[in-house]
Design a protein around this motif. Structure first.
Motif, mmCIF file in Angstrom:
data_model
loop_
_atom_site.group_PDB
_atom_site.id
_atom_site.type_symbol
_atom_site.label_atom_id
_atom_site.label_comp_id
_atom_site.label_asym_id
_atom_site.label_seq_id
_atom_site.Cartn_x
_atom_site.Cartn_y
_atom_site.Cartn_z
ATOM 1 N N GLY A 25 0.790 -1.221 0.000
ATOM 2 C CA GLY A 25 0.000 0.000 0.000
ATOM 3 C C GLY A 25 0.823 1.273 0.000
ATOM 4 O O GLY A 25 0.275 2.368 0.044
ATOM 5 N N ILE A 26 2.146 1.172 -0.067
ATOM 6 C CA ILE A 26 2.965 2.386 -0.118
ATOM 7 C C ILE A 26 2.881 2.980 -1.521
ATOM 8 O O ILE A 26 2.690 2.254 -2.497
ATOM 9 N N PRO A 27 3.003 4.305 -1.636
ATOM 10 C CA PRO A 27 2.968 4.922 -2.962
ATOM 11 C C PRO A 27 4.122 4.419 -3.837
ATOM 12 O O PRO A 27 5.211 4.165 -3.341
ATOM 13 N N ALA A 28 3.857 4.263 -5.100
ATOM 14 C CA ALA A 28 4.847 3.805 -6.087
ATOM 15 C C ALA A 28 5.460 2.463 -5.699
ATOM 16 O O ALA A 28 6.600 2.166 -6.037
ATOM 17 N N ALA A 29 4.684 1.641 -5.011
ATOM 18 C CA ALA A 29 5.170 0.329 -4.565
ATOM 19 C C ALA A 29 5.680 -0.540 -5.712
ATOM 20 O O ALA A 29 6.734 -1.178 -5.569
ATOM 21 N N PRO A 30 4.987 -0.592 -6.858
ATOM 22 C CA PRO A 30 5.509 -1.439 -7.941
ATOM 23 C C PRO A 30 6.896 -1.009 -8.407
ATOM 24 O O PRO A 30 7.753 -1.846 -8.680
ATOM 25 N N LEU A 31 7.127 0.306 -8.475
ATOM 26 C CA LEU A 31 8.435 0.816 -8.878
ATOM 27 C C LEU A 31 9.503 0.410 -7.860
ATOM 28 O O LEU A 31 10.549 -0.125 -8.216
ATOM 29 N N ALA A 32 9.218 0.666 -6.589
ATOM 30 C CA ALA A 32 10.185 0.330 -5.539
ATOM 31 C C ALA A 32 10.425 -1.167 -5.474
ATOM 32 O O ALA A 32 11.572 -1.623 -5.356
ATOM 33 N N GLY A 33 9.369 -1.953 -5.587
ATOM 34 C CA GLY A 33 9.509 -3.406 -5.540
ATOM 35 C C GLY A 33 10.312 -3.939 -6.707
ATOM 36 O O GLY A 33 11.188 -4.794 -6.536
ATOM 37 N N ALA A 34 10.014 -3.446 -7.904
ATOM 38 C CA ALA A 34 10.758 -3.889 -9.088
ATOM 39 C C ALA A 34 12.230 -3.524 -8.969
ATOM 40 O O ALA A 34 13.112 -4.314 -9.314
ATOM 41 N N LEU A 35 12.482 -2.335 -8.467
ATOM 42 C CA LEU A 35 13.859 -1.877 -8.267
ATOM 43 C C LEU A 35 14.592 -2.816 -7.307
ATOM 44 O O LEU A 35 15.707 -3.257 -7.581
ATOM 45 N N ILE A 36 13.947 -3.129 -6.199
ATOM 46 C CA ILE A 36 14.571 -4.014 -5.197
ATOM 47 C C ILE A 36 14.773 -5.410 -5.768
ATOM 48 O O ILE A 36 15.839 -6.019 -5.599
ATOM 49 N N GLY A 37 13.761 -5.932 -6.471
ATOM 50 C CA GLY A 37 13.877 -7.273 -7.045
ATOM 51 C C GLY A 37 15.020 -7.393 -8.030
ATOM 52 O O GLY A 37 15.838 -8.322 -7.947
ATOM 53 N N ALA A 38 15.094 -6.462 -8.968
ATOM 54 C CA ALA A 38 16.173 -6.497 -9.962
ATOM 55 C C ALA A 38 17.527 -6.260 -9.297
ATOM 56 O O ALA A 38 18.528 -6.882 -9.668
ATOM 57 N N ALA A 39 17.561 -5.369 -8.290
ATOM 58 C CA ALA A 39 18.822 -5.079 -7.597
ATOM 59 C C ALA A 39 19.335 -6.301 -6.837
ATOM 60 O O ALA A 39 20.541 -6.571 -6.823
ATOM 61 N N ILE A 40 18.438 -7.032 -6.213
ATOM 62 C CA ILE A 40 18.857 -8.242 -5.476
ATOM 63 C C ILE A 40 19.507 -9.226 -6.428
ATOM 64 O O ILE A 40 20.563 -9.789 -6.131
ATOM 65 N N VAL A 41 18.889 -9.432 -7.585
ATOM 66 C CA VAL A 41 19.463 -10.345 -8.582
ATOM 67 C C VAL A 41 20.822 -9.829 -9.036
ATOM 68 O O VAL A 41 21.801 -10.572 -9.094
ATOM 69 N N SER A 42 20.893 -8.543 -9.336
ATOM 70 C CA SER A 42 22.136 -7.957 -9.830
ATOM 71 C C SER A 42 23.248 -8.030 -8.792
ATOM 72 O O SER A 42 24.383 -8.381 -9.102
ATOM 73 N N MET A 43 22.903 -7.695 -7.532
ATOM 74 C CA MET A 43 23.924 -7.665 -6.475
ATOM 75 C C MET A 43 24.330 -9.050 -6.001
ATOM 76 O O MET A 43 25.369 -9.206 -5.372
ATOM 77 N N SER A 44 23.525 -10.059 -6.322
ATOM 78 C CA SER A 44 23.861 -11.421 -5.887
ATOM 79 C C SER A 44 25.153 -11.898 -6.532
ATOM 80 O O SER A 44 25.857 -12.733 -5.973
ATOM 81 N N GLY A 45 25.450 -11.386 -7.723
ATOM 82 C CA GLY A 45 26.660 -11.807 -8.424
ATOM 83 C C GLY A 45 26.515 -13.156 -9.104
ATOM 84 O O GLY A 45 27.443 -13.627 -9.749
ATOM 85 N N ARG A 46 25.367 -13.788 -8.983
ATOM 86 C CA ARG A 46 25.160 -15.105 -9.585
ATOM 87 C C ARG A 46 24.705 -15.011 -11.038
ATOM 88 O O ARG A 46 24.810 -15.964 -11.785
ATOM 89 N N ILE A 47 24.172 -13.862 -11.391
ATOM 90 C CA ILE A 47 23.694 -13.629 -12.760
ATOM 91 C C ILE A 47 24.538 -12.494 -13.341
ATOM 92 O O ILE A 47 24.832 -11.520 -12.649
ATOM 93 N N GLU A 48 24.904 -12.633 -14.590
ATOM 94 C CA GLU A 48 25.698 -11.571 -15.211
ATOM 95 C C GLU A 48 24.903 -10.275 -15.278
ATOM 96 O O GLU A 48 23.671 -10.278 -15.209
ATOM 97 N N VAL A 49 25.593 -9.179 -15.397
ATOM 98 C CA VAL A 49 24.954 -7.871 -15.497
ATOM 99 C C VAL A 49 24.118 -7.835 -16.771
ATOM 100 O O VAL A 49 24.547 -8.308 -17.825
#
Length: 171
Positions: A25-49
């Protein structure tokens, strides 16, 4: 992992977290969630950039501009007739504050002034990250704006809820 599969993993992570964030229910939740989701994958180092196909950034800029543009209606123009003075004051204050904070942060922490100036700019994460990308500092600018955006999205609604009973917003 092939490039198309890499993009699919990022898209699924962003979509999944974006949809999950919508439940908060936070404003712009889809944007923030997508950002966090993609960032977690990127920062994991298991998937190439992710390497997006040529023209993707341009298409995204056009899409973002179109979404923002459709929100500016005749009503917005009518409201701006009454709100132009606050709009000018807020804009000038935010730009000047961003310049001061950006330069001060650069000097204080020894970070590239380009990164801190764009990171302290009052624009949104997508716009400022794309500008940063044009200067070769997109990831760093995105990181600064991500921290700001997530903090604002979590804190400001709480502050508004606390201040609303005090009569703010009932003008």
């Amino acid at each position: 992992m092939p490039s198309l599969m890499t993009l699919l993993v990022y898209a699924l992570a962003g979509t999944g977290m974006g949809l999950l964030a919508m439940r908060t229910g936070i404003p712009a939740a889809p944007l923030a969630g997508a950002l966090i989701g993609a960032a977690i994958v990127s920062m994991s180092g298991r998937i190439e950039v992710a390497e997006w196909p040529p023209g993707t950034r341009t298409a995204l800029q056009i899409g973002i501009g179109t979404v923002i543009g459709t929100g500016l209606t005749r009503t917005s123009l009518e409201q701006l007739q009454h709100l132009w003075k606050p709009a000018v004051l807020i804009t000038l204050t935010l730009v000047m504050t961003g310049l001061v904070v950006g330069l001060w942060t650069s000097r204080l922490f020894g970070v590239d002034p380009l990164i801190t100036l764009l990171g302290a700019a009052p624009g949104g994460i997508s716009g400022m990250s794309l500008v940063g990308e044009d200067y070769g500092v997109g990831a760093a600018v995105a990181a600064l704006h991500a921290v700001r955006l997530i903090t604002v999205l979590l804190v400001l609604p709480l502050v508004v809820k606390l201040l609303t009973p005090l009569g703010l917003g009932n003008s």
